[in-house]
Design a protein around this motif. Structure first.
Motif, short mmCIF file in Angstrom:
data_model
loop_
_atom_site.label_atom_id
_atom_site.label_comp_id
_atom_site.label_asym_id
_atom_site.label_seq_id
_atom_site.Cartn_x
_atom_site.Cartn_y
_atom_site.Cartn_z
N GLN A 286 0.83 -1.20 0.00
CA GLN A 286 0.00 0.00 0.00
C GLN A 286 0.86 1.24 0.00
O GLN A 286 0.60 2.22 -0.72
CB GLN A 286 -0.92 -0.03 1.23
N ARG A 287 1.94 1.20 0.79
CA ARG A 287 2.84 2.35 0.83
C ARG A 287 3.52 2.57 -0.53
O ARG A 287 3.71 3.71 -0.98
CB ARG A 287 3.89 2.15 1.91
N ILE A 288 3.89 1.46 -1.18
CA ILE A 288 4.57 1.59 -2.49
C ILE A 288 3.64 2.22 -3.51
O ILE A 288 4.02 3.10 -4.32
CB ILE A 288 5.07 0.23 -2.97
N SER A 289 2.38 1.78 -3.57
CA SER A 289 1.42 2.36 -4.52
C SER A 289 1.18 3.83 -4.24
O SER A 289 1.09 4.66 -5.18
CB SER A 289 0.11 1.58 -4.47
N GLU A 290 1.11 4.17 -2.95
CA GLU A 290 0.91 5.58 -2.61
C GLU A 290 2.12 6.42 -3.04
O GLU A 290 1.98 7.52 -3.57
CB GLU A 290 0.67 5.71 -1.11
N SER A 291 3.29 5.86 -2.84
CA SER A 291 4.51 6.59 -3.21
C SER A 291 4.59 6.77 -4.74
O SER A 291 4.99 7.83 -5.25
CB SER A 291 5.75 5.84 -2.71
N THR A 292 4.21 5.72 -5.49
CA THR A 292 4.24 5.81 -6.96
C THR A 292 3.29 6.89 -7.46
O THR A 292 3.60 7.67 -8.36
CB THR A 292 3.87 4.46 -7.57
N GLU A 293 2.10 6.95 -6.88
CA GLU A 293 1.13 7.97 -7.28
C GLU A 293 1.64 9.35 -6.97
O GLU A 293 1.51 10.29 -7.79
CB GLU A 293 -0.19 7.71 -6.55
N LYS A 294 2.27 9.52 -5.79
CA LYS A 294 2.83 10.83 -5.45
C LYS A 294 3.97 11.21 -6.42
O LYS A 294 4.11 12.37 -6.83
CB LYS A 294 3.36 10.82 -4.01
N LEU A 295 4.77 10.19 -6.81
CA LEU A 295 5.86 10.46 -7.75
C LEU A 295 5.34 10.92 -9.11
O LEU A 295 5.86 11.85 -9.73
CB LEU A 295 6.71 9.19 -7.90
N ASN A 296 4.28 10.28 -9.61
CA ASN A 296 3.68 10.69 -10.89
C ASN A 296 3.13 12.10 -10.82
O ASN A 296 3.27 12.90 -11.75
CB ASN A 296 2.58 9.71 -11.29
N GLN A 297 2.48 12.41 -9.75
CA GLN A 297 1.95 13.77 -9.60
C GLN A 297 3.07 14.80 -9.55
O GLN A 297 2.98 15.87 -10.16
CB GLN A 297 1.10 13.85 -8.31
N THR A 298 4.12 14.41 -8.83
CA THR A 298 5.27 15.34 -8.76
C THR A 298 5.92 15.54 -10.14
O THR A 298 6.31 16.65 -10.51
CB THR A 298 6.31 14.79 -7.77
N GLN A 299 6.03 14.46 -10.96
CA GLN A 299 6.61 14.55 -12.30
C GLN A 299 5.77 15.45 -13.22
O GLN A 299 6.30 16.26 -13.99
CB GLN A 299 6.73 13.14 -12.91
#
Length: 432
Positions: free
Chosen positions: A29-42
């Motif tokens: 769950q933490r990994i998916s949340e981090s990936t989503e935050k990374l895409n938004q940041t990009q």
């Protein structure tokens, strides 16, 4: 005790596996949340990059315009720092350009006989329009001109484009300018239409049919320059006389030699007779047949054979006869070739003399008048033309006549060679 220990271990293992499964689900769950935050940041970074790129491009355009302004400011500063000599040089260039323009305007005024500048050397457009309108609507004016009877009379003249026409109560024609500031003449026009009446109608009504010379008067000048052969020779000067003399000498000799060479006999009949008697001695009857209907040239060769047996003496006599006939046939041919060689040299000599005379005239009267120079040069070149006219046909005729003589002489030598081998019979010798 042992059972209790085993139960304790089993319970501990089960709790450990339950805790591990709980931790792995949390990590995913933490990994998916981090990936989503990374895409938004990009995406945010990309949007900010585009905005910055637009701002950078705008700044680059500002820098470019500032550089252009700085270049102009620097050029102005450099011009302000020019020394006095550079300013003087530039001022002289401007003055030279202005003078050149003024000269062009003055030349145009002289050619069009108009005045298009004011007192300040400025071009007056209204003056130009008025003057061109005046040129496009010509009118008659009275002038003193020389008529066809070589008398100075008053004529009503009108200029239509490049041509000028004139008329009075007696005649009408085209005005031709005189040379060396002479008074212009009226050249009458001879045609089936009444030119004088057409000019009267033009003067009264402003509309009529008149003649137009597309050569602008050059055809009339060309017709006046046509000269006869005698006048053409006289224009060539003193050296044209010996050239014509050499031409007459070459012509007379060429005609006489042509008539002489055309009368040369054919050697085919005698050649056939010699071949018939080649294998037997000749008697008196054979010599009579050979001498029958022969030309004096062939007869002389036969007489040498008749009076001499085969020997060196006979050969010498035959060679002597051939040389005599060759000299007779080639006589005066050298005069034709001499005329062909001397005529162009005389023409060149006449050209040099004419050029010397032309330069003397230029030294006296100057070279301002082109007709003086061109007329002298054209007269000087007449002798060269005459020399070449004499030399070229003389060379051709001389070569043709020389070739005819060589051809006949070669045939005659071949015939003499055959005659030298003929034998005379003993009966003929005793008869002699």
């Amino acid at each position: 005790m042992i059972r209790a220990t085993i139960l304790t271990l089993l319970l501990a293992a089960s709790f450990t596996s339950i805790g591990a499964s709980i931790e792995s689900s949390v990590l995913l769950q933490r990994i998916s949340e981090s990936t989503e935050k990374l895409n938004q940041t990009q995406k945010k970074i990309d949007e900010e990059h585009k905005i910055l790129a637009k701002k950078l491009q705008a700044q680059l355009l500002k820098v470019k315009s500032l550089r252009e302004r700085a270049k102009n400011i620097r050029r102005l500063e450099d011009e302000q720092l020019l020394n006095i000599d550079s300013l003087k040089s530039r001022n002289q260039q401007w003055l030279a350009q202005q003078n050149y323009q003024i000269q062009l305007i003055s030349s145009f005024e002289q050619q069009t006989q108009s005045h298009i500048t004011d007192d300040d050397s400025g071009i007056n457009a209204e003056t130009i329009i008025n003057q061109f309108n005046a040129l496009l609507t010509p009118t008659f004016s009275t002038k003193q001109l020389i008529g066809s009877d070589n008398k100075l009379k008053a004529f009503d003249s009108i200029k239509l484009g490049p041509l000028q026409f004139a008329m009075n109560d007696e005649e009408a024609g085209i005005v031709t300018e005189g040379l060396n500031n002479e008074t212009a003449r009226v050249a009458p026009i001879n045609s089936s239409h009444n030119f004088h009446e057409n000019m009267l109608v033009l003067k009264e009504t402003g509309r009529s049919y008149i003649h137009f010379d597309p050569t602008l008067g050059n055809a009339n000048k060309l017709s006046q320059t046509n000269t006869s052969f005698i006048e053409y020779i006289e224009r060539g000067g003193t050296w044209a006389i010996p050239i014509i003399s050499f031409a007459l000498a070459a012509l007379v000799i060429a005609l006489l030699k042509s008539f002489q060479l055309l009368k040369l006999p054919s050697l085919k009949e005698l050649d056939a007779k010699i071949k018939h008697y080649a294998n037997k001695p000749l008697n008196a009857h054979d010599f009579d047949n050979l001498l029958k209907d022969l030309d004096p040239i062939q007869r002389s060769l036969i007489l040498v054979i008749e009076n001499n047996t085969i020997s060196q003496k006979r050969d010498d006599l035959l060679i002597a006869e051939l040389s005599k006939h060759k000299a007779h046939n080639e006589k005066y041919l050298g005069v034709i070739t001499t005329c062909a060689a001397v005529a162009p040299l005389l023409g060149l000599l006449g050209t040099v003399s004419g050029m010397i005379h032309t330069f003397m005239m230029m030294n006296i009267f100057g070279s301002g008048d082109a007709s003086v120079v061109s007329g002298g040069i054209s007269q000087a070149l007449i002798t060269t033309e005459l020399g070449l006219i004499v030399a070229i046909p003389s060379l051709i005729v001389g070569a043709l006549l020389g070739r005819k003589v060589k051809s006949f002489q070669s045939s005659l030598e071949s015939l003499a060679l055959q005659l030298s081998k003929l034998e005379v019979s003993d009966a003929r010798k005793q008869h002699e």
